[in-house]
Design a protein around this motif. Structure first.
Motif, short mmCIF file in Angstrom:
data_model
loop_
_atom_site.label_atom_id
_atom_site.label_comp_id
_atom_site.label_asym_id
_atom_site.label_seq_id
_atom_site.Cartn_x
_atom_site.Cartn_y
_atom_site.Cartn_z
N LYS A 3 0.81 -1.22 0.00
CA LYS A 3 0.00 0.00 0.00
C LYS A 3 0.85 1.27 0.00
N ILE A 4 2.03 1.19 0.54
CA ILE A 4 2.89 2.37 0.61
C ILE A 4 3.56 2.60 -0.74
N GLN A 5 3.44 3.84 -1.24
CA GLN A 5 4.07 4.20 -2.51
C GLN A 5 5.39 4.92 -2.25
N VAL A 6 6.44 4.45 -2.90
CA VAL A 6 7.76 5.07 -2.75
C VAL A 6 8.28 5.46 -4.13
N ASN A 7 8.68 6.70 -4.27
CA ASN A 7 9.27 7.16 -5.52
C ASN A 7 10.56 7.89 -5.23
N LYS A 8 11.59 7.56 -5.97
CA LYS A 8 12.87 8.24 -5.81
C LYS A 8 12.80 9.58 -6.53
N LEU A 9 13.03 10.66 -5.79
CA LEU A 9 12.98 12.00 -6.36
C LEU A 9 14.32 12.45 -6.91
N HIS A 10 15.39 12.17 -6.14
CA HIS A 10 16.71 12.69 -6.50
C HIS A 10 17.82 11.74 -6.08
N THR A 11 18.88 11.73 -6.86
CA THR A 11 20.16 11.15 -6.46
C THR A 11 21.18 12.29 -6.51
N LEU A 12 21.79 12.56 -5.37
CA LEU A 12 22.73 13.68 -5.27
C LEU A 12 24.15 13.15 -5.13
N THR A 13 25.06 13.75 -5.89
CA THR A 13 26.46 13.34 -5.84
C THR A 13 27.35 14.57 -5.64
N GLY A 14 28.60 14.30 -5.31
CA GLY A 14 29.55 15.38 -5.09
C GLY A 14 30.61 15.02 -4.07
N HIS A 15 30.23 14.19 -3.10
CA HIS A 15 31.22 13.69 -2.14
C HIS A 15 32.16 12.71 -2.85
N ASN A 16 33.42 12.71 -2.44
CA ASN A 16 34.43 11.85 -3.05
C ASN A 16 34.75 10.61 -2.22
N ASP A 17 33.95 10.38 -1.17
CA ASP A 17 34.18 9.23 -0.29
C ASP A 17 32.85 8.84 0.33
N CYS A 18 32.86 7.76 1.10
CA CYS A 18 31.65 7.30 1.78
C CYS A 18 31.05 8.44 2.61
N ILE A 19 29.71 8.53 2.59
CA ILE A 19 29.00 9.58 3.35
C ILE A 19 28.51 8.96 4.66
N TYR A 20 28.92 9.57 5.77
CA TYR A 20 28.65 8.99 7.09
C TYR A 20 27.71 9.82 7.94
N ALA A 21 27.65 11.14 7.74
CA ALA A 21 26.94 12.02 8.66
C ALA A 21 25.81 12.74 7.95
N LEU A 22 24.70 12.94 8.69
CA LEU A 22 23.49 13.54 8.12
C LEU A 22 22.75 14.28 9.23
N ALA A 23 22.37 15.53 8.97
CA ALA A 23 21.64 16.31 9.97
C ALA A 23 20.70 17.29 9.29
N GLU A 24 19.54 17.50 9.90
CA GLU A 24 18.57 18.46 9.40
C GLU A 24 18.92 19.85 9.92
N GLY A 25 18.70 20.88 9.07
CA GLY A 25 19.01 22.24 9.45
C GLY A 25 18.01 22.85 10.42
N PHE A 26 18.34 24.04 10.98
CA PHE A 26 17.37 24.74 11.84
C PHE A 26 16.17 25.14 11.00
N LEU A 45 16.32 21.28 -0.08
CA LEU A 45 15.31 20.36 -0.59
C LEU A 45 14.47 20.97 -1.72
N ILE A 46 14.44 22.29 -1.83
CA ILE A 46 13.73 22.92 -2.94
C ILE A 46 14.53 22.82 -4.23
N ASN A 47 15.85 22.99 -4.10
CA ASN A 47 16.73 22.88 -5.27
C ASN A 47 17.92 21.99 -4.88
N PRO A 48 17.68 20.69 -4.78
CA PRO A 48 18.68 19.82 -4.15
C PRO A 48 19.93 19.51 -4.97
N LYS A 49 19.90 19.78 -6.25
CA LYS A 49 21.02 19.35 -7.10
C LYS A 49 22.33 20.09 -6.81
N ASP A 50 22.22 21.30 -6.32
CA ASP A 50 23.43 22.10 -6.11
C ASP A 50 23.78 22.18 -4.63
#
Length: 302
Positions: A3-26, A45-50
């Motif tokens: 029942k749950i629908q999942v769609n991939k919106l974006h794949t973001l690249t730019g890091h040159n190594d494994c990504i370990y840390a993630l935090a939401e802004g204020f 999240l409005i313009n995630p590519k850059d």
């Protein structure tokens, strides 16, 4: 589970190594990632590519923490210390050398910063004074992950000695010792209702603890390999886990039932270990980071 629908919106690249840390802004429209290449990047999240480079450090970054009230980003710089970014001016305002160990997690509580390191120490930093307040030696093995219960003033800490220890955030006194995992604890989160603590780790199991008694109420074998992280949706009805088995799983928080699996075969998911997940409070999308050096953003309809 269908029942749950999942769609991939974006794949973001730019890091040159494994990504370990993630935090939401204020401002939850923004989020931050840190990686093995020492880069810390801001994404919109409005313009995630850059992505915008916030910091470039000589060593890897495993931990990020945003103090939403003070509008500060705390960066854990492995084998060195803490760097503090003013997010309104996007500039570093102070740093503190505190360790020669890996920094696995950071939590901001009031005017104190708790830093978990590879030697089993929690370093307490006075944010106002910009100085070390005390060292809490809680294990001979790594302190891997922390979770805060603001209401009851508890800080839960997961260790590589398979235990979870809970301390009081006011006086730093230990209040609980939770045993039950058979390997390192990597994932911890209090529910938004703060009546449950969920833990997960290298033994691939989830454990559920009543925060009034800290008795274990349930156990679920959740993944094929280590559970690296978990995150609740803002309303507390659902949570997500991510794993070395390359999958993200969506769970019902009340029944503990598995609702959906997001993986490479079905949803063009990550090809390697998924290290962190975040259920965005901005638009309820799911953000994931991986050893494959990419960030994925998913739209989920439940």
């Amino acid at each position: 589970m269908s029942k749950i629908q999942v769609n991939k919106l974006h794949t973001l690249t730019g890091h040159n190594d494994c990504i370990y840390a993630l935090a939401e802004g204020f401002d939850p429209r923004f989020f931050y990632t840190g990686s093995g290449d020492g880069m810390v990047v801001e994404w919109d999240l409005i313009n995630p590519k850059d992505g915008k480079l916030i910091a470039k450090l000589p060593h890897s970054v495993y931990a990020l923490e945003v103090d939403k009230e003070k509008k500060l980003l705390f960066i854990g710089h492995n084998f060195e210390g803490i760097h503090v970014i003013d997010l309104q001016d996007n500039k570093e305002i102070w740093s503190l050398k505190i360790t020669d160990q890996s920094i696995f997690d950071i939590k901001s509580v009031g005017n104190e910063l708790f830093v978990a390191t590879g030697d089993g120490v929690i370093t307490v930093i006075d944010i106002t004074e910009r100085s070390i307040k005390k060292h809490l030696k809680l294990s001979s093995k790594s302190a891997r992950v922390m979770a805060v219960d603001q209401e009851k003033k508890n800080l839960a800490i997961g260790f590589s000695d398979h235990s979870i220890k809970v301390i009081n955030t006011d006086d730093h006194a230990p209040t609980q010792l939770l045993n039950g995992h058979s390997n390192s604890v990597f994932a911890l989160a209090y529910s938004p209702t703060q009546d449950t603590l969920i833990s997960g780790g290298r033994d691939a199991s989830l454990k559920f603890w009543d925060t009034n008694t800290y008795q274990e109420t349930n156990k679920v074998i959740a993944h094929m390999f280590a559970i690296n992280f978990l995150s609740f949706r803002e309303d507390g009805m659902f949570f997500i886990t991510c794993s070395m088995d390359k999958s993200i799983k969506i769970w019902d928080a009340e029944s503990h039932k598995l609702l959906k699996v997001i993986d490479k075969a079905r949803h063009a998911g990550h090809g390697t270990s998924i290290n962190k997940v975040l259920w965005s409070t901005y638009n309820q999308s799911i953000i994931s980071i991986s050893d494959d050096r990419s960030i994925s953003i998913w739209k989920v309809e439940i």
